[in-house]
Design a protein around this motif. Sequence first.
Motif, PDB file in Angstrom:
ATOM      1  N   ASN A   6      -0.250 -50.744  83.584  1.00  0.00           N
ATOM      2  CA  ASN A   6       0.828 -51.684  83.319  1.00  0.00           C
ATOM      3  C   ASN A   6       0.866 -52.189  81.885  1.00  0.00           C
ATOM      4  OD1 ASN A   6       3.006 -52.342  84.963  1.00  0.00           O
ATOM      5  ND2 ASN A   6       1.587 -52.997  86.552  1.00  0.00           N
ATOM      6  N   MET A   7      -0.181 -51.917  81.130  1.00  0.00           N
ATOM      7  CA  MET A   7      -0.122 -52.252  79.704  1.00  0.00           C
ATOM      8  C   MET A   7       0.748 -51.238  78.958  1.00  0.00           C
ATOM      9  SD  MET A   7      -3.602 -53.875  78.310  1.00  0.00           S
ATOM     10  CE  MET A   7      -4.824 -52.647  78.652  1.00  0.00           C
ATOM     11  N   ALA A   8       1.018 -50.090  79.615  1.00  0.00           N
ATOM     12  CA  ALA A   8       1.709 -48.988  78.941  1.00  0.00           C
ATOM     13  C   ALA A   8       3.147 -48.844  79.421  1.00  0.00           C
ATOM     14  CB  ALA A   8       0.955 -47.693  79.191  1.00  0.00           C
ATOM     15  N   ASP A   9       3.986 -48.245  78.581  1.00  0.00           N
ATOM     16  CA  ASP A   9       5.373 -47.965  78.952  1.00  0.00           C
ATOM     17  C   ASP A   9       5.579 -46.491  79.263  1.00  0.00           C
ATOM     18  OD1 ASP A   9       6.496 -50.646  78.522  1.00  0.00           O
ATOM     19  OD2 ASP A   9       5.826 -50.311  76.479  1.00  0.00           O
ATOM     20  N   GLY A  10       4.534 -45.714  79.156  1.00  0.00           N
ATOM     21  CA  GLY A  10       4.611 -44.293  79.478  1.00  0.00           C
ATOM     22  C   GLY A  10       3.200 -43.745  79.540  1.00  0.00           C
ATOM     23  N   VAL A  11       3.068 -42.522  80.031  1.00  0.00           N
ATOM     24  CA  VAL A  11       1.727 -41.926  80.096  1.00  0.00           C
ATOM     25  C   VAL A  11       1.699 -40.532  79.472  1.00  0.00           C
ATOM     26  CG1 VAL A  11       1.006 -43.211  82.150  1.00  0.00           C
ATOM     27  CG2 VAL A  11       2.062 -40.975  82.436  1.00  0.00           C
ATOM     28  N   LEU A  12       0.565 -40.215  78.886  1.00  0.00           N
ATOM     29  CA  LEU A  12       0.292 -38.853  78.428  1.00  0.00           C
ATOM     30  C   LEU A  12      -0.589 -38.222  79.487  1.00  0.00           C
ATOM     31  CD1 LEU A  12      -0.931 -38.802  74.689  1.00  0.00           C
ATOM     32  CD2 LEU A  12       1.233 -37.940  75.611  1.00  0.00           C
ATOM     33  N   LEU A  13      -0.077 -37.195  80.122  1.00  0.00           N
ATOM     34  CA  LEU A  13      -0.860 -36.515  81.152  1.00  0.00           C
ATOM     35  C   LEU A  13      -1.412 -35.233  80.538  1.00  0.00           C
ATOM     36  CD1 LEU A  13      -1.707 -36.150  84.142  1.00  0.00           C
ATOM     37  CD2 LEU A  13       0.510 -35.038  84.509  1.00  0.00           C
ATOM     38  N   ILE A  14      -2.716 -35.184  80.353  1.00  0.00           N
ATOM     39  CA  ILE A  14      -3.330 -34.014  79.713  1.00  0.00           C
ATOM     40  C   ILE A  14      -3.864 -33.082  80.798  1.00  0.00           C
ATOM     41  CG2 ILE A  14      -5.078 -33.215  78.084  1.00  0.00           C
ATOM     42  CD1 ILE A  14      -5.126 -36.031  76.922  1.00  0.00           C
ATOM     43  N   VAL A  15      -3.425 -31.840  80.762  1.00  0.00           N
ATOM     44  CA  VAL A  15      -3.846 -30.881  81.779  1.00  0.00           C
ATOM     45  C   VAL A  15      -4.302 -29.581  81.106  1.00  0.00           C
ATOM     46  CG1 VAL A  15      -3.118 -29.569  83.810  1.00  0.00           C
ATOM     47  CG2 VAL A  15      -2.246 -31.875  83.473  1.00  0.00           C
ATOM     48  N   ASP A  16      -5.423 -29.073  81.551  1.00  0.00           N
ATOM     49  CA  ASP A  16      -5.984 -27.823  81.049  1.00  0.00           C
ATOM     50  C   ASP A  16      -5.061 -26.650  81.436  1.00  0.00           C
ATOM     51  OD1 ASP A  16      -9.281 -26.589  80.755  1.00  0.00           O
ATOM     52  OD2 ASP A  16      -7.574 -25.313  81.287  1.00  0.00           O
ATOM     53  N   ALA A  17      -4.702 -25.828  80.454  1.00  0.00           N
ATOM     54  CA  ALA A  17      -3.736 -24.730  80.654  1.00  0.00           C
ATOM     55  C   ALA A  17      -4.287 -23.614  81.533  1.00  0.00           C
ATOM     56  CB  ALA A  17      -3.306 -24.162  79.308  1.00  0.00           C
ATOM     57  N   PHE A  18      -5.566 -23.652  81.813  1.00  0.00           N
ATOM     58  CA  PHE A  18      -6.163 -22.656  82.693  1.00  0.00           C
ATOM     59  C   PHE A  18      -6.391 -23.242  84.088  1.00  0.00           C
ATOM     60  CE2 PHE A  18      -9.956 -20.594  84.493  1.00  0.00           C
ATOM     61  CZ  PHE A  18      -9.445 -19.307  84.637  1.00  0.00           C
ATOM     62  N   GLU A  19      -6.995 -24.440  84.118  1.00  0.00           N
ATOM     63  CA  GLU A  19      -7.361 -25.054  85.407  1.00  0.00           C
ATOM     64  C   GLU A  19      -6.194 -25.681  86.153  1.00  0.00           C
ATOM     65  OE1 GLU A  19     -10.567 -27.804  84.906  1.00  0.00           O
ATOM     66  OE2 GLU A  19     -12.049 -26.200  85.002  1.00  0.00           O
ATOM     67  N   GLY A  20      -5.215 -26.183  85.393  1.00  0.00           N
ATOM     68  CA  GLY A  20      -4.097 -26.868  86.039  1.00  0.00           C
ATOM     69  C   GLY A  20      -4.473 -28.260  86.504  1.00  0.00           C
ATOM     70  N   PRO A  21      -3.551 -28.955  87.178  1.00  0.00           N
ATOM     71  CA  PRO A  21      -3.831 -30.333  87.605  1.00  0.00           C
ATOM     72  C   PRO A  21      -4.943 -30.355  88.654  1.00  0.00           C
ATOM     73  CG  PRO A  21      -1.717 -29.572  88.489  1.00  0.00           C
ATOM     74  CD  PRO A  21      -2.211 -28.499  87.564  1.00  0.00           C
ATOM     75  N   MET A  22      -5.840 -31.307  88.540  1.00  0.00           N
ATOM     76  CA  MET A  22      -6.994 -31.397  89.432  1.00  0.00           C
ATOM     77  C   MET A  22      -6.799 -32.555  90.419  1.00  0.00           C
ATOM     78  SD  MET A  22      -8.811 -28.947  88.329  1.00  0.00           S
ATOM     79  CE  MET A  22     -10.554 -29.090  88.712  1.00  0.00           C
ATOM     80  N   PRO A  23      -7.357 -32.405  91.625  1.00  0.00           N
ATOM     81  CA  PRO A  23      -7.170 -33.443  92.653  1.00  0.00           C
ATOM     82  C   PRO A  23      -7.566 -34.847  92.184  1.00  0.00           C
ATOM     83  CG  PRO A  23      -8.337 -31.549  93.558  1.00  0.00           C
ATOM     84  CD  PRO A  23      -8.163 -31.281  92.100  1.00  0.00           C
ATOM     85  N   GLN A  24      -8.598 -34.931  91.344  1.00  0.00           N
ATOM     86  CA  GLN A  24      -9.087 -36.259  90.939  1.00  0.00           C
ATOM     87  C   GLN A  24      -8.073 -37.042  90.110  1.00  0.00           C
ATOM     88  OE1 GLN A  24     -10.695 -33.420  90.846  1.00  0.00           O
ATOM     89  NE2 GLN A  24     -12.904 -33.638  90.987  1.00  0.00           N
ATOM     90  N   THR A  25      -7.169 -36.349  89.420  1.00  0.00           N
ATOM     91  CA  THR A  25      -6.192 -37.072  88.592  1.00  0.00           C
ATOM     92  C   THR A  25      -4.938 -37.445  89.382  1.00  0.00           C
ATOM     93  OG1 THR A  25      -5.645 -34.901  87.744  1.00  0.00           O
ATOM     94  CG2 THR A  25      -6.754 -36.402  86.236  1.00  0.00           C
ATOM     95  N   ARG A  26      -4.816 -36.907  90.607  1.00  0.00           N
ATOM     96  CA  ARG A  26      -3.637 -37.207  91.415  1.00  0.00           C
ATOM     97  C   ARG A  26      -3.504 -38.684  91.692  1.00  0.00           C
ATOM     98  NH1 ARG A  26      -2.320 -33.268  96.318  1.00  0.00           N
ATOM     99  NH2 ARG A  26      -2.360 -31.309  95.193  1.00  0.00           N
ATOM    100  N   TYR A  27      -4.644 -39.325  91.937  1.00  0.00           N
ATOM    101  CA  TYR A  27      -4.618 -40.745  92.291  1.00  0.00           C
ATOM    102  C   TYR A  27      -4.012 -41.565  91.160  1.00  0.00           C
ATOM    103  CZ  TYR A  27      -6.255 -45.396  93.525  1.00  0.00           C
ATOM    104  OH  TYR A  27      -6.312 -46.728  93.810  1.00  0.00           O
ATOM    105  N   VAL A  28      -4.533 -41.363  89.947  1.00  0.00           N
ATOM    106  CA  VAL A  28      -4.048 -42.148  88.814  1.00  0.00           C
ATOM    107  C   VAL A  28      -2.590 -41.788  88.516  1.00  0.00           C
ATOM    108  CG1 VAL A  28      -4.473 -42.827  86.423  1.00  0.00           C
ATOM    109  CG2 VAL A  28      -6.398 -42.295  87.897  1.00  0.00           C
ATOM    110  N   LEU A  29      -2.268 -40.489  88.618  1.00  0.00           N
ATOM    111  CA  LEU A  29      -0.886 -40.066  88.388  1.00  0.00           C
ATOM    112  C   LEU A  29       0.053 -40.682  89.423  1.00  0.00           C
ATOM    113  CD1 LEU A  29       1.119 -38.346  86.793  1.00  0.00           C
ATOM    114  CD2 LEU A  29       0.557 -36.419  88.297  1.00  0.00           C
ATOM    115  N   SER A  30      -0.380 -40.710  90.680  1.00  0.00           N
ATOM    116  CA  SER A  30       0.484 -41.286  91.713  1.00  0.00           C
ATOM    117  C   SER A  30       0.735 -42.759  91.442  1.00  0.00           C
ATOM    118  CB  SER A  30      -0.118 -41.092  93.108  1.00  0.00           C
ATOM    119  OG  SER A  30      -1.218 -41.940  93.306  1.00  0.00           O
ATOM    120  N   LYS A  31      -0.282 -43.462  90.946  1.00  0.00           N
ATOM    121  CA  LYS A  31      -0.113 -44.880  90.589  1.00  0.00           C
ATOM    122  C   LYS A  31       0.898 -45.020  89.461  1.00  0.00           C
ATOM    123  CE  LYS A  31      -3.373 -46.991  93.005  1.00  0.00           C
ATOM    124  NZ  LYS A  31      -3.153 -48.125  93.894  1.00  0.00           N
ATOM    125  N   ALA A  32       0.762 -44.164  88.453  1.00  0.00           N
ATOM    126  CA  ALA A  32       1.671 -44.235  87.306  1.00  0.00           C
ATOM    127  C   ALA A  32       3.111 -44.012  87.768  1.00  0.00           C
ATOM    128  CB  ALA A  32       1.276 -43.200  86.257  1.00  0.00           C
TER     129      ALA A  32
END
Length: 308
Positions: A89-115
């Motif tokens: 909530n301190m931010a007005d947008g997010v930078l989502l960094i994802v590895d071009a080989f691994e792709g999005p990982m389950p552990q980041t889903r939680y924070v992304l879903s909150k955002a």
Amino acid sequence: MQDIRNIAIIAHVDHGKTTLVDKILHLTEIFRDPEAQSDLILDNNDLERERGITIVSKNVSVIYKGVKINIIDTPGHADFGGEVERVLNMADGVLLIVDAFEGPMPQTRYVLSKAIQLGKKPILVVNKVDKPNCRPGEVQEDVFDLMFHLDANEDQLDFETIYGSAKQGWMSLDWNEPTTDMSALLDMVIDTIPPPEVSTGTLQLQITSIDYSNYIGRIAVGRVTRGSIKPNMPVTLVKRDGTKEKSRTKDVFTFTGMGKEKVDEVKAGDLCAISGIEGFDIGDTIADIEDPEGMAPITIDEPTMSML
Ligand code: GDP
């Protein structure tokens, strides 16, 4: 008034957050000391390294084309205590960094879903496109599908994507056309992340995190949402339960580079660190002395387990 962007970083461990922020700092010439040039910045917490999680949120701030960009580190792990929401909530947008080989990982889903629930629009950084066998196009589609699944709205699904190699120090709109630096990413931040919305009224700042200093003690950190805050200023501390205490600021800091700088005033929209406030907790509001008004606690529904 200073033009500002507040952006939070979401990244799975090892996908390149530290390297990326380091290269942004280099581009904006924060490092004047050549000795410091080889040191990475965000990772100086050994405990954090050991556990592979972020314990202390660290903010980094750069000036690019006259715009102050506050880069807010998010906890890299799921926590159910509201920390993720407060930081986002301190931010007005997010930078989502994802590895071009691994792709999005389950552990980041939680924070992304909150955002997404909090209405933040992401910029997708598909990093490590220098890796052999990387699959940047597929990874971009995977992130789109994930966001769709997490109920992102149309505007959020219309997110910008940038590709690059933090390690090699470049970002580009096309992974087949490498550039020479990180400026395309910073231009994208300035152009697509909205500047902070500022409402009129007397001082309001919700404390979102705590810094410690051996010399100063506990330091309250948050974003000034209304009014402005100054050193040695009488204020009211509105506790989460609504009780009010008179208090007084001592020093007031903004974030510069990877550190903090004492200033005479921090205005609405900017992030701020404040010493001198006694007995505060996360979630309390620092408000006007005469017109104290607490801010509602930040609470949103927990995502259902099927989403995680
Ligand atoms: P963090 O855990 O997200 O902060 O990730 P780091 O920035 O520490 O990077 C993790 C590892 O990936 C390190 O060995 C980096 O050198 C490497 N790395 C970071 N960015 C890139 C990149 O663009 N390409 C490649 N090949 N490796 C990278």
